[in-house]
Write a protein that holds these residues in place. Structure first.
Motif, PDB file in Angstrom:
ATOM      1  N   ILE A   9     103.294  -6.222  54.060  1.00 32.82           N
ATOM      2  CA  ILE A   9     102.754  -5.787  52.763  1.00 32.82           C
ATOM      3  C   ILE A   9     102.055  -6.946  52.071  1.00 32.82           C
ATOM      4  N   THR A  44      94.349  -0.788  56.284  1.00 30.12           N
ATOM      5  CA  THR A  44      95.094   0.408  56.708  1.00 30.12           C
ATOM      6  C   THR A  44      95.131   0.558  58.221  1.00 30.12           C
ATOM      7  N   ASP A 174     100.476   6.050  55.087  1.00 29.04           N
ATOM      8  CA  ASP A 174     101.677   6.112  54.245  1.00 29.04           C
ATOM      9  C   ASP A 174     101.344   5.808  52.791  1.00 29.04           C
ATOM     10  N   GLU A 175     102.347   5.790  51.958  1.00 29.13           N
ATOM     11  CA  GLU A 175     102.154   5.573  50.523  1.00 29.13           C
ATOM     12  C   GLU A 175     101.570   4.192  50.242  1.00 29.13           C
ATOM     13  N   GLN A 176     101.981   3.204  51.019  1.00 33.87           N
ATOM     14  CA  GLN A 176     101.444   1.859  50.830  1.00 33.87           C
ATOM     15  C   GLN A 176      99.951   1.830  51.170  1.00 33.87           C
ATOM     16  N   ASP A 177      99.577   2.494  52.261  1.00 30.98           N
ATOM     17  CA  ASP A 177      98.159   2.605  52.611  1.00 30.98           C
ATOM     18  C   ASP A 177      97.384   3.250  51.469  1.00 30.98           C
ATOM     19  N   LEU A 180      97.034   0.968  48.406  1.00 26.21           N
ATOM     20  CA  LEU A 180      96.103  -0.130  48.636  1.00 26.21           C
ATOM     21  C   LEU A 180      94.650   0.362  48.634  1.00 26.21           C
TER      22      LEU A 180
END
Length: 538
Positions: A9, A44, A174-177, A180
């Motif tokens: 991350i 990503t 995912d949520e992090q992708d 970002l």
């Protein structure tokens, strides 16, 4: 697991920050768009992606298309436009296009994250299915993010395809992708908005300048042509200087911003002429004001001639010696014809007036004629006699001062404009084209060392264009030999920059311009070695 995920991350956040910094520094639109998409793919691990921009018809236009597996690269710096029709946001009846995922994201201002397009209800992916069937590709996860500016106006849509997991398999974004990419999309919208605003301001400035040039053109077609040709010649000269690899300019060059600054200065170098009275700017003959007053002078001489004929006819009625009367009339009639022919020639201003010519004008001015009221007046007014006695050209000293004042007005106008930093030298460059290297020019009497190279360059191109122009009402156009000979003498007289003059000749800057703008009979230069003052660069 947390110890494994956290460094990943942090690395992607650092990558996002680096991308954001690069976006703010990028000036080229094509590279900017590519950096946005490549940055989104990078953070990503997406296999492909498309960047759409909204156009004035509220459509999403394909700008950048990339797919690593299929080695597809279209748009941007590739020079190959994506061959796909824009996506409409509304149909002809005004209905929202909510079946297309990109249109839906743009209209609803929502991010659409689909793990697998083959099991996603509500959207029409027939185009995607057809693409997969044709190429053998397998589209799976799609992330679609709208881009909007600070006023919530749609800028475009960023769409990514097939995220890869740590081991290379295709996974869902995912949520992090998503977070970002949404952050990157926000930064991208700011960068694109800033780029667009800068472009619009640049376009506004150039359009405003063109409006001024057009206004001068409407006022005087001769000056207008000059204002269009001088920038073209100035830029060609600057490019020749940039290409120099010998002589005093071997280590000198203008960068992109400085070239643009020169262009703006060249476009504005005569903007002060908008204040110059048109009858002075366009004075084609010595007696021209709003019209050529030579016609009034000719009319008076005609009245004078007819008065003589009437007097002779009366004398014939009173006397029987008609032959004697006709002989007496023939001499003054001949004198009148010769004098008006002389005045018409003098009015042209094409030849230098000698002392005896000026004296002849003064003598003619003493003739008298009677107007319709019987009032006896000089055949030439004092102002007409003064204008007809101009020794060179068609302008009086006072009119020359009016013409010369245009450069003062140019400086006043330009110095009042709050030019941005990269255009801060526009007034100096534009205002120096009537200065001389020896300090005897105007309006400031600057010497060579007090002027920039660009300002000295402007002096040469301004003179050369004026000498060779075919649309001036007061003189015929000069051929290359005569024009460059005059420039060469100006070099020897320390009027124009000697080093720049040599480059102008050596690099044949004059020739490419002449072949485009001069008449065939003006292209008479056979040997540049005959030009006075020219030193070939070695």
């Amino acid at each position: 697991m947390q110890n494994v995920i956290l460094p990943d991350i942090l690395a992607r956040i650092e990558a996002l920050n680096a991308i954001g910094i690069s976006l703010s520094a990028e000036r080229d639109m094509h590279r900017l768009l590519e950096r946005i998409l490549s940055g989104a793919k990078e953070i990503t691990r997406a296999d492909g992606g498309t960047l759409y921009l909204a156009d004035e018809q509220r459509r999403l236009v394909f700008e950048i298309v990339r797919n690593d597996s299929l080695r597809i690269a279209m748009g941007g710096t590739t020079g190959q436009r994506p061959p796909f029709e824009p996506i409409v946001l509304h149909d002809g009846a005004g209905q929202a296009n909510e079946h297309n995922v990109c249109a839906y994201a743009a209209l609803k201002n929502e991010t659409i994250n689909i793990p697998d397009v083959y099991s996603a209800p509500g959207f029409d992916f027939s185009g995607t299915y057809a693409f997969d069937k044709k190429t053998g590709y397998r589209s799976q996860s799609i992330l679609t993010v709208p881009m909007r500016d600070h006023q919530n106006e749609l800028i475009g849509v960023l769409q990514l395809l097939n995220a890869h997991g740590a081991t290379g398999e295709i996974v869902a974004f995912d949520e992090q992708d998503q977070g970002l990419v949404e952050s990157l999309a926000s930064q991208a919208a700011v960068a694109l908005t800033n780029h667009r605003l800068i472009g619009e301001l640049k376009n506004l400035l150039e359009t405003f300048i063109q409006v001024i040039a057009d206004a001068i053109d409407e006022k005087s077609p001769y000056t207008g042509g000059h204002c269009r040709r001088v920038p073209e010649l100035a830029m060609a000269f600057a490019e020749a200087l940039n290409a120099e690899n010998k002589g005093p300019f071997a280590q000198w060059a203008l960068n992109e911003q400085q070239l643009y600054e020169l262009k703006i200065a060249a476009l504005l170098h005569d903007c002060g002429k908008i204040t110059t009275p048109v009858h002075v700017v366009d004075k084609a003959t010595k007696l021209e004001t709003i019209f050529d007053r030579i016609e009034l002078v000719k009319l008076r001489f005609e009245v004078l001639r007819r008065d003589l004929e009437i007097a002779a006819l009366r004398a014939r009625l009173e006397r029987s010696k008609c032959a004697e009367v006709e002989q007496e009339l023939r001499i003054p009639i001949k004198e009148i014809a010769e004098e008006i022919a002389f005045l018409c020639k003098a009015n042209i201003g094409g030849e230098f007036m000698r002392d005896e010519d000026v004296a002849k004008v003064e003598k003619i001015a003493q003739r008298r004629w009677a107007n319709a009221d019987g009032e006896v007046q000089p055949v030439l007014t004092a102002d007409e006699a003064h204008n007809l006695s101009i020794r060179k050209g068609t302008l009086t000293q006072k009119e020359r001062e009016v013409i010369n004042n245009h450069i003062v007005m140019t400086l006043k106008m330009l110095e009042r404009l709050p030019f941005p930093k990269h255009l801060k030298n526009v007034s100096e460059i534009a205002g120096g084209h009537h200065e001389r290297m020896d300090g005897k020019g105007y309006p400031r009497g600057l010497t060579r060392d007090q002027m920039s190279v660009q300002a000295r360059l402007m002096g040469i191109v301004d003179i050369f264009e004026a000498l060779t122009a075919a649309d001036r009402p007061y003189k015929p156009p000069m051929g290359l030999t005569q024009a460059l000979t005059i420039l060469g003498k100006m070099k020897l007289e320390n009027h124009v920059d000697p080093d720049l003059f040599d480059v102008f000749i050596d690099q044949k800057v004059y020739l490419s311009y002449a072949q485009k703008h001069l008449q065939a009979e003006q292209l008479d230069l056979a040997d540049v070695s005959t030009i006075p003052g020219y030193n070939r660069l070695t």
